[in-house]
Design an enzyme around this catalytic site. Structure first.
Site, PDB file in Angstrom:
ATOM      1  N   THR A 231       0.928  -1.206   0.047  1.00  0.00           N
ATOM      2  CA  THR A 231       0.117   0.043   0.072  1.00  0.00           C
ATOM      3  C   THR A 231       0.971   1.299   0.075  1.00  0.00           C
ATOM      4  O   THR A 231       0.165   2.377   0.000  1.00  0.00           O
ATOM      5  CB  THR A 231      -0.907  -0.033   1.112  1.00  0.00           C
ATOM      6  OG1 THR A 231      -0.098  -0.121   2.606  1.00  0.00           O
ATOM      7  CG2 THR A 231      -1.778  -1.019   1.198  1.00  0.00           C
ATOM      8  N   LYS A 232       2.246   1.211  -0.116  1.00  0.00           N
ATOM      9  CA  LYS A 232       3.070   2.355   0.171  1.00  0.00           C
ATOM     10  C   LYS A 232       3.060   3.133  -1.176  1.00  0.00           C
ATOM     11  O   LYS A 232       2.815   2.496  -2.406  1.00  0.00           O
ATOM     12  CB  LYS A 232       4.226   1.798   0.720  1.00  0.00           C
ATOM     13  CG  LYS A 232       4.325   1.334   2.088  1.00  0.00           C
ATOM     14  CD  LYS A 232       3.973   2.244   3.051  1.00  0.00           C
ATOM     15  CE  LYS A 232       3.912   1.897   4.484  1.00  0.00           C
ATOM     16  NZ  LYS A 232       2.962   0.701   4.666  1.00  0.00           N
TER      17      LYS A 232
END
Length: 383
Positions: free
Chosen positions: A187-188
């Site tokens: 998710t980064k």
């Protein structure tokens, strides 16, 4: 791309395209998949983008924090000060070392980074490190925290998992403290699926991180393959926190795309600020971060669970960043963390809601989410 029909807009997504697929295919064709030259190239490119001398790629952001504490020699009886409003990783790696995580409060409802004045009050003779987490990609007060760390003789570790290539007055986030730890989780803003990176001001400390990443073997993987692997020594204890060449290939492409992805995220945040009508932390500094999280502070009378249920029905995925670490069972029972109140964290955390934010969102998506929040607030207030 969102492939789940339940969601009209997901809370996070990855901008993986043809360039990433080509880079991974090239690695697969080489038939060398573990730590190698692609990873070394990624380390050098990431370090150059930060203005750092070098960097060490690892298998996760948690591995980065673990190796940082190992390199500092943190162990039983030591204390590590960390914000409670954070992912559990910084506290758990301290606990794994036999150290005691000491939880600090945040600055305010508009600044969810750790409060330097709280940190200073918590330092004792046992304190070995301060963890400064850049919440949502917004830098903590590094000037104050670095001054405290130097005056009191403790290390400053930057948890820059949310903040790749974020400038601060003292340098890029992650390069100001003694060590900086980055995450490339799915998710980064830069993703390699799983992965992380460590930078350090002291080259000897970074050398220890590099050695411990791969069992402290005196010969690296490629050299052992070249020589037959029979001549290495192990002068110290290490771990296997090596990344793969596949993940590093992804990382190199993602790093090159970060600027354009960040610009798209910033556009989404601009729409939110114009349409939501809710308090958003860091509103007074909208352009100084990575735009990693879109967090709103709900009015005290709104029940967050009900609002999330309403948004689910409208196809908007949400999340919470974060349940306070000091309230988790392990830290309450093993470290007595709930005995000391963190009034701001405890007041604010139940009101925080994370909305969708990623580089694949259009302005229309952001408008849809903002309008869904307005509808959801009205519906949840009626229930």
């Amino acid at each position: 791309m969102n492939t789940n029909p339940q969601w009209r807009v997901t809370v996070a997504d990855t901008s993986i395209g043809a360039e990433e697929r080509a880079a991974v295919t090239e690695v697969l064709a080489s038939r060398w998949l573990s730590l190698g030259q692609v990873t070394r190239a990624f380390e050098r490119e990431f370090a150059a983008a930060l203005g750092a001398a070098d960097a060490v790629a690892v298998s996760s952001g948690t591995a980065a924090l673990h190796l940082a504490m190992l390199a500092l020699g943190i162990g039983p009886g030591d204390e590590v000060i960390t914000p409670s409003l954070n992912f559990v990783a910084s506290a758990e790696v301290a606990a794994l070392h036999g150290a005691r995580p000491v939880f600090a409060d945040v600055r305010s409802g508009n600044d969810l980074t750790v409060a330097p004045y709280e940190v200073e009050k918590l330092i004792t003779a046992r304190t070995r490190a301060i963890v400064a987490m850049h919440y949502g990609g917004h830098p903590a007060d590094l000037e104050a925290l670095r001054a405290i760390s130097r005056t009191r003789g403790v290390a400053l570790i930057e948890d820059a998992a949310h903040a790749p290539l974020v400038p601060t007055p003292l340098g890029m986030a992650g390069t100001v403290g003694d060590l900086g730890c980055f995450s490339f989780f799915a998710t980064k803003n830069i993703t390699t699926g799983e992965g992380g990176m460590v930078v350090a001001r002291d080259p000897d400390v970074l050398a220890r991180v590099r050695a411990m990443r791969s069992h402290c073997l005196t010969h690296d993987t490629t050299e052992r393959m070249r020589t037959g692997g029979a001549t290495y020594d192990v002068p110290a204890v290490g771990l296997n926190y090596r990344p793969t060449e596949i993940s590093s290939a992804l990382g190199r492409v993602q790093l090159a795309k970060l600027t354009q992805d960040r610009a798209r995220r910033q556009c989404v945040m601009s729409v939110y600020r114009e349409r939501l009508g809710l308090a958003m932390p860091f509103d007074d500094r909208p352009d100084d971060g990575a735009h990693h999280l879109a967090v709103v502070l709900l009015p005290p009378h709104i029940e967050r669970t009900l609002l999330r249920e309403e948004l689910n029905t409208l196809g908007v995925q949400t999340s919470v960043h974060y349940p306070p670490t000091h309230q988790f069972t392990y830290y309450r029972e093993q470290h007595g963390s709930a005995l000391r109140e963190l009034p701001l964290t405890e007041h604010l955390a139940p009101r925080l809601l994370t909305l969708p934010l990623h580089a694949l969102m259009s302005d229309d998506d952001a408008v849809y989410v903002a309008d869904a929040v307005t509808t959801g607030l009205r519906r949840s207030a009626w229930r």
